[in-house]
Motif scaffolding. Structure first.
Motif, PDB file in Angstrom:
ATOM      1  N   ALA A 135       0.846  -1.229   0.082  1.00  0.00           N
ATOM      2  CA  ALA A 135      -0.005  -0.018   0.118  1.00  0.00           C
ATOM      3  C   ALA A 135       0.673   1.285  -0.116  1.00  0.00           C
ATOM      4  O   ALA A 135       0.746   2.341  -0.661  1.00  0.00           O
ATOM      5  CB  ALA A 135      -0.883  -0.091   1.199  1.00  0.00           C
ATOM      6  N   ALA A 136       1.916   1.363   0.793  1.00  0.00           N
ATOM      7  CA  ALA A 136       2.808   2.273   0.803  1.00  0.00           C
ATOM      8  C   ALA A 136       3.471   2.607  -0.507  1.00  0.00           C
ATOM      9  O   ALA A 136       3.722   3.619  -1.027  1.00  0.00           O
ATOM     10  CB  ALA A 136       3.836   2.362   2.000  1.00  0.00           C
ATOM     11  N   GLN A 140       2.279   1.964  -3.356  1.00  0.00           N
ATOM     12  CA  GLN A 140       1.391   2.324  -4.247  1.00  0.00           C
ATOM     13  C   GLN A 140       1.187   4.037  -4.077  1.00  0.00           C
ATOM     14  O   GLN A 140       0.706   4.764  -4.952  1.00  0.00           O
ATOM     15  CB  GLN A 140      -0.036   1.581  -4.230  1.00  0.00           C
ATOM     16  N   GLU A 141       1.061   4.324  -2.968  1.00  0.00           N
ATOM     17  CA  GLU A 141       0.886   5.601  -2.378  1.00  0.00           C
ATOM     18  C   GLU A 141       2.102   6.418  -2.922  1.00  0.00           C
ATOM     19  O   GLU A 141       1.865   7.706  -3.399  1.00  0.00           O
ATOM     20  CB  GLU A 141       0.546   5.709  -1.022  1.00  0.00           C
ATOM     21  N   TRP A 197       1.715   7.050  -6.780  1.00  0.00           N
ATOM     22  CA  TRP A 197       1.027   8.090  -7.108  1.00  0.00           C
ATOM     23  C   TRP A 197       1.311   9.491  -6.691  1.00  0.00           C
ATOM     24  O   TRP A 197       1.183  10.348  -7.665  1.00  0.00           O
ATOM     25  CB  TRP A 197      -0.611   7.694  -6.335  1.00  0.00           C
ATOM     26  N   GLY A 198       1.843   9.736  -5.480  1.00  0.00           N
ATOM     27  CA  GLY A 198       2.234  11.119  -4.960  1.00  0.00           C
ATOM     28  C   GLY A 198       3.567  11.524  -5.176  1.00  0.00           C
ATOM     29  O   GLY A 198       3.914  12.574  -5.735  1.00  0.00           O
ATOM     30  N   TYR A 199       4.595  10.868  -4.985  1.00  0.00           N
ATOM     31  CA  TYR A 199       5.934  11.114  -4.973  1.00  0.00           C
ATOM     32  C   TYR A 199       6.593  11.184  -6.368  1.00  0.00           C
ATOM     33  O   TYR A 199       7.345  12.042  -6.774  1.00  0.00           O
ATOM     34  CB  TYR A 199       6.614  10.437  -3.773  1.00  0.00           C
ATOM     35  N   SER A 238       0.116  13.625  -2.294  1.00  0.00           N
ATOM     36  CA  SER A 238      -0.892  12.498  -2.356  1.00  0.00           C
ATOM     37  C   SER A 238      -2.436  12.979  -2.340  1.00  0.00           C
ATOM     38  O   SER A 238      -2.828  13.810  -1.544  1.00  0.00           O
ATOM     39  CB  SER A 238      -0.811  11.574  -1.137  1.00  0.00           C
ATOM     40  N   ARG A 239      -3.246  12.333  -3.080  1.00  0.00           N
ATOM     41  CA  ARG A 239      -4.689  12.607  -3.079  1.00  0.00           C
ATOM     42  C   ARG A 239      -5.310  12.411  -1.719  1.00  0.00           C
ATOM     43  O   ARG A 239      -6.207  12.971  -1.349  1.00  0.00           O
ATOM     44  CB  ARG A 239      -5.539  12.185  -4.154  1.00  0.00           C
ATOM     45  N   HIS A 240      -4.899  11.405  -1.050  1.00  0.00           N
ATOM     46  CA  HIS A 240      -5.246  10.862   0.135  1.00  0.00           C
ATOM     47  C   HIS A 240      -4.649  11.798   1.100  1.00  0.00           C
ATOM     48  O   HIS A 240      -5.560  12.103   2.218  1.00  0.00           O
ATOM     49  CB  HIS A 240      -4.765   9.616   0.648  1.00  0.00           C
ATOM     50  N   LEU A 241      -3.738  12.465   1.228  1.00  0.00           N
ATOM     51  CA  LEU A 241      -3.223  13.721   2.033  1.00  0.00           C
ATOM     52  C   LEU A 241      -4.128  14.761   1.969  1.00  0.00           C
ATOM     53  O   LEU A 241      -4.366  15.467   2.822  1.00  0.00           O
ATOM     54  CB  LEU A 241      -1.611  13.724   1.739  1.00  0.00           C
TER      55      LEU A 241
END
Length: 75
Positions: free
Chosen positions: A51-52, A54-55, A58-60, A66-69
């Motif tokens: 999961a990390a 994938q995140e 997406w973000g870095y 990140s869209r979640h942040l």
């Protein structure tokens, strides 16, 4: 030449006999149950690591937050 970050130097993992004894005691003294519990914990950690990854993808990698942040910031 692009500047790449070097991975942080990893500290050696130290597991003492007291750590092992504590893990076994937490499982009621049953070594088989202790191994089962540690294997399950390892699987949870693999899922969390994926999961990390994938995140981070997406973000870095794209250089955007990140869209979640962003979603959590307004809460």
């Amino acid at each position: 030449m692009p500047s790449e970050q070097q991975p942080a130097e990893q500290q050696p993992i130290v597991i003492t006999d007291a750590d092992v004894d504590e893990a076994i005691a937490a499982c009621g003294g049953d070594a088989r149950e202790t191994v089962r519990t540690l294997l399950i914990a390892g699987q949870f950690m693999e899922v969390a690591l994926e999961a990390a990854k994938q995140e981070a993808s997406w973000g870095y990698v794209r250089g955007r937050p990140s869209r979640h942040l962003k979603e959590g910031a307004g809460s």
